[in-house]
Design a protein around this motif. Structure first.
Motif, PDB file in Angstrom:
ATOM      1  N   LEU A 151       0.814  -1.190   0.055  1.00 57.89           N
ATOM      2  CA  LEU A 151      -0.001  -0.023   0.059  1.00 57.89           C
ATOM      3  C   LEU A 151       0.871   1.359   0.049  1.00 57.89           C
ATOM      4  CD1 LEU A 151      -2.996   0.741   0.033  1.00 57.89           C
ATOM      5  CD2 LEU A 151      -2.741   1.134   2.650  1.00 57.89           C
ATOM      6  N   GLU A 180       1.996   5.249   0.361  1.00 62.78           N
ATOM      7  CA  GLU A 180       1.781   6.260   1.296  1.00 62.78           C
ATOM      8  C   GLU A 180       0.720   7.224   0.916  1.00 62.78           C
ATOM      9  OE1 GLU A 180       2.545   8.482   4.879  1.00 62.78           O
ATOM     10  OE2 GLU A 180       3.895   6.773   4.055  1.00 62.78           O
ATOM     11  N   ASN A 181      -0.152   7.623   1.976  1.00 62.94           N
ATOM     12  CA  ASN A 181      -1.077   8.513   1.701  1.00 62.94           C
ATOM     13  C   ASN A 181      -2.248   7.936   0.709  1.00 62.94           C
ATOM     14  OD1 ASN A 181      -2.276  10.952   2.475  1.00 62.94           O
ATOM     15  ND2 ASN A 181      -1.554  12.154   0.527  1.00 62.94           N
ATOM     16  N   ALA A 182      -2.608   6.680   0.539  1.00 63.18           N
ATOM     17  CA  ALA A 182      -3.765   6.042  -0.186  1.00 63.18           C
ATOM     18  C   ALA A 182      -5.030   6.285   0.233  1.00 63.18           C
ATOM     19  CB  ALA A 182      -3.350   4.710  -0.322  1.00 63.18           C
ATOM     20  N   ILE A 183      -5.993   6.098  -0.504  1.00 58.87           N
ATOM     21  CA  ILE A 183      -7.480   6.138   0.033  1.00 58.87           C
ATOM     22  C   ILE A 183      -8.039   4.722  -0.254  1.00 58.87           C
ATOM     23  CG2 ILE A 183      -9.705   6.974  -0.266  1.00 58.87           C
ATOM     24  CD1 ILE A 183      -8.348   9.606  -1.303  1.00 58.87           C
ATOM     25  N   THR A 199      -3.518  -4.100   7.724  1.00 56.02           N
ATOM     26  CA  THR A 199      -3.094  -2.558   7.428  1.00 56.02           C
ATOM     27  C   THR A 199      -2.741  -1.672   8.565  1.00 56.02           C
ATOM     28  OG1 THR A 199      -5.392  -2.123   7.217  1.00 56.02           O
ATOM     29  CG2 THR A 199      -4.203  -2.890   5.162  1.00 56.02           C
ATOM     30  N   HIS A 202      -3.041   6.139   5.790  1.00 54.75           N
ATOM     31  CA  HIS A 202      -4.126   5.844   4.659  1.00 54.75           C
ATOM     32  C   HIS A 202      -5.338   6.194   5.402  1.00 54.75           C
ATOM     33  CE1 HIS A 202      -3.865   1.970   6.224  1.00 54.75           C
ATOM     34  NE2 HIS A 202      -5.249   1.783   6.105  1.00 54.75           N
ATOM     35  N   ASP A 203      -6.234   6.467   4.340  1.00 53.76           N
ATOM     36  CA  ASP A 203      -7.683   6.768   4.950  1.00 53.76           C
ATOM     37  C   ASP A 203      -8.506   5.529   4.196  1.00 53.76           C
ATOM     38  OD1 ASP A 203      -8.014   9.124   6.405  1.00 53.76           O
ATOM     39  OD2 ASP A 203      -7.167  10.198   4.423  1.00 53.76           O
ATOM     40  N   ARG A 214      -3.814  11.536  -4.902  1.00 53.38           N
ATOM     41  CA  ARG A 214      -3.540  10.654  -3.871  1.00 53.38           C
ATOM     42  C   ARG A 214      -4.008   9.258  -4.679  1.00 53.38           C
ATOM     43  NH1 ARG A 214      -6.499  11.686   1.606  1.00 53.38           N
ATOM     44  NH2 ARG A 214      -5.530   9.707   2.162  1.00 53.38           N
TER      45      ARG A 214
END
Length: 530
Positions: free
Chosen positions: A360, A362-365, A381, A387-388, A414
């Protein structure tokens, strides 16, 4: 009635549709997810004179409404939808239900027949007002074209009324093509301040006294914006200072996760799980959340999940950090994750979660509609990069792909990962076409176990004796198997199929590295509750 005149004869006037578009822009609404029809053609034409408004075509109204939900969850501001009469809005209601449960601001623009045509009960005539009220939001039907500007302003204000709601503006076709004045309303921008009537929450001093006294017998349940990073950190500090237990509501609209964010457990979906988590609580403190109830009624089981005799009270979300400061709690130092190891072997729900967590970005949604096959994702995770997660707030399936569309448009910088169960994907699979058309950086992973697995589980939990071929056939998606890779390619999305953890890792890594959308059909074992 309501037609001011021909705009060409009155240069100070605009068409009603132009007034609506301009007022939406003035109020800060600059994205419109649309599936228009004849009654909305003047609105469509008005977009040519309004380059600041981004129109996004969706092939199904449920994709448009779900995308508006995802957009607002990430941006914090509403998008508009453009829907064709009552049937068009009806097609979008399921994801408006999810938006309502997420407290997402959405402004629906729904075309209607010309006012003088409505009395003839034409084939598409329906009660749009009733559909709008079904969302528990607000309905705005202007009485004349002169009221359009004010009606749009009121709709946006209602949508942004804390903590967020669905507003529906009904636009008769003759008001749209006729001329209308642009009223001298100030540009208000986004951000209504009104709140719903409710019991007043505790103040900080009361909450501090309660939590110090009750300690582990108190449970703090987080929802709304309290599940963003700052709220989670404040809640972790409160727990460290008092010993109070902290939980996140079952389906948060937007949940911060990963490194640097406290990994707070979510309240279980199954009533048995939630009851165990709340066991022994004498006080339940709600912070942006509702008092928990079972998702469904089950024979011989209670609907209310709060322990008998426990007191339920509330704390305003904006007081959470103040309370943490008052109590003096410190966030426990997070455990430093070791290097992520990629699993091997035939694909299953557990190693699928491990692959996603290891790779995953960085800063994924994450748009999470993995449902039954996603059971291992939260644990896997927890130590992934920050992430959000956007979850299925209202339980109406078919949300995941549309929400991913909206999130990607709200945050083009993102990466968006849609973890999508196979049965739910089929509801709104045409969202793939919009991803391709808009060249959105969305990586879709279909968790394909060839079944409505959650319903197979529920079949057992409700106490039925159905175990024959006829009943099983309604929960089985393997006859025929759905070829998601071929479907995706047909919509213009590159697609692959993974049967092992190694294949999934290679394909996921490649999809993240390349611009635009991709789909991976992750072949999981056919699920069986036995």
């Amino acid at each position: 009635m309501g037609r001011v005149g021909d705009p060409s004869e009155h240069p100070e006037l605009s068409t009603g549709a132009e007034v609506v578009v301009n007022r939406l822009l003035a109020e800060g609404v600059d994205v419109c997810f649309a599936n228009p029809g004849t009654s909305e053609m003047h609105f469509v034409a008005a977009l040519d004179a309004a380059p600041a408004m981004r129109p996004v075509l969706c092939l199904f109204e449920g994709v448009a409404t779900g995308a508006a939900d995802g957009y607002a969850r990430i941006s914090g501001t509403p998008a508009a939808t453009l829907l064709h009469l009552g049937p068009g809005m009806a097609n979008g209601l399921a994801n408006l239900h999810n938006a309502r449960r997420a407290f997402t601001p959405v402004v629906n623009v729904v075309g209607d027949h010309a006012t003088y045509h409505q009395r003839f009960d034409a084939p598409l005539e329906s009660d749009i007002d009733a559909l709008g009220r079904w969302t528990h939001g607000s309905v705005h039907r202007p009485e004349s074209s002169a009221d359009l500007d004010t009606a749009v302003h009121a709709a946006v204000r209602s949508a942004t009324r804390a903590p967020g709601r669905v507003a529906t503006l009904i636009l008769p076709a003759d008001y749209s093509w006729g001329s209308a004045p642009q009223n001298p309303l100030p540009d208000k921008g986004i951000g209504g301040s009104e709140t719903d009537d409710a019991d007043p929450p505790m103040d900080v001093a009361q909450a501090a006294e309660l939590l110090r006294a009750q300690r582990e017998r108190a449970v703090v349940l987080l929802g709304g914006i309290a599940t963003h990073a700052d709220g989670l950190r404040a809640a972790a500090r409160i727990s460290a200072a008092t010993g109070a237990r902290v939980l996140v509501e079952t389906f948060p609209a937007r949940l911060a996760r990963g490194q640097g964010v406290p990994a707070i457990e979510r309240l279980g979906y199954l009533a048995e799980q939630a009851t165990q988590q709340l066991s022994g609580a004498t006080h339940l403190v709600l912070v942006g959340a509702k008092s928990p109830v079972s998702f469904f009624a089950y024979p011989g089981k209670p609907s209310v999940l709060v322990p008998d005799g426990a007191e339920v009270c509330a704390l305003a979300v904006d007081e959470l950090t103040v309370l943490a400061d008052e109590l003096g709690g410190v966030v426990p130092a997070p455990q430093q994750p070791g290097p992520a190891e990629l699993p091997t072997g035939p694909l299953n729900p557990q190693n699928l979660a491990q692959v996603i967590a290891a790779l995953l970005p960085e800063n994924a949604i994450i748009s999470d509609e993995a449902n039954t096959s996603g059971v291992f994702l939260p644990a896997a995770t927890a130590s992934a990069p920050r992430h959000d997660v956007l979850t299925l707030t209202g339980g109406a399936i078919g949300q995941g792909l549309p929400v991913a569309v909206g999130a990607a448009i709200a945050a083009p910088d993102r990466p968006v990962v849609a973890l999508q169960s196979d049965g739910s994907a089929a509801y709104t699979i045409s969202a793939l076409w919009t991803m391709a058309r808009e060249q959105l950086d969305v990586t879709v992973v279909i968790l394909n176990n060839h079944a409505y697995a959650i319903l197979q589980l529920e079949l057992l939990r409700v106490g039925t004796q159905a175990n024959g071929e006829r009943s099983r056939s309604l929960l089985d998606l393997s006859r025929p198997d759905i070829d998601f890779a071929s479907i995706a390619k047909g919509f213009g999305v590159p697609a692959t199929r993974a049967t092992t953890a190694e294949e999934l890792a290679d394909q996921f890594r490649t999809a993240l590295a390349e611009p635009g959308p991709h789909l991976i059909d992750a072949a999981l074992p056919t699920w069986s509750p036995g």
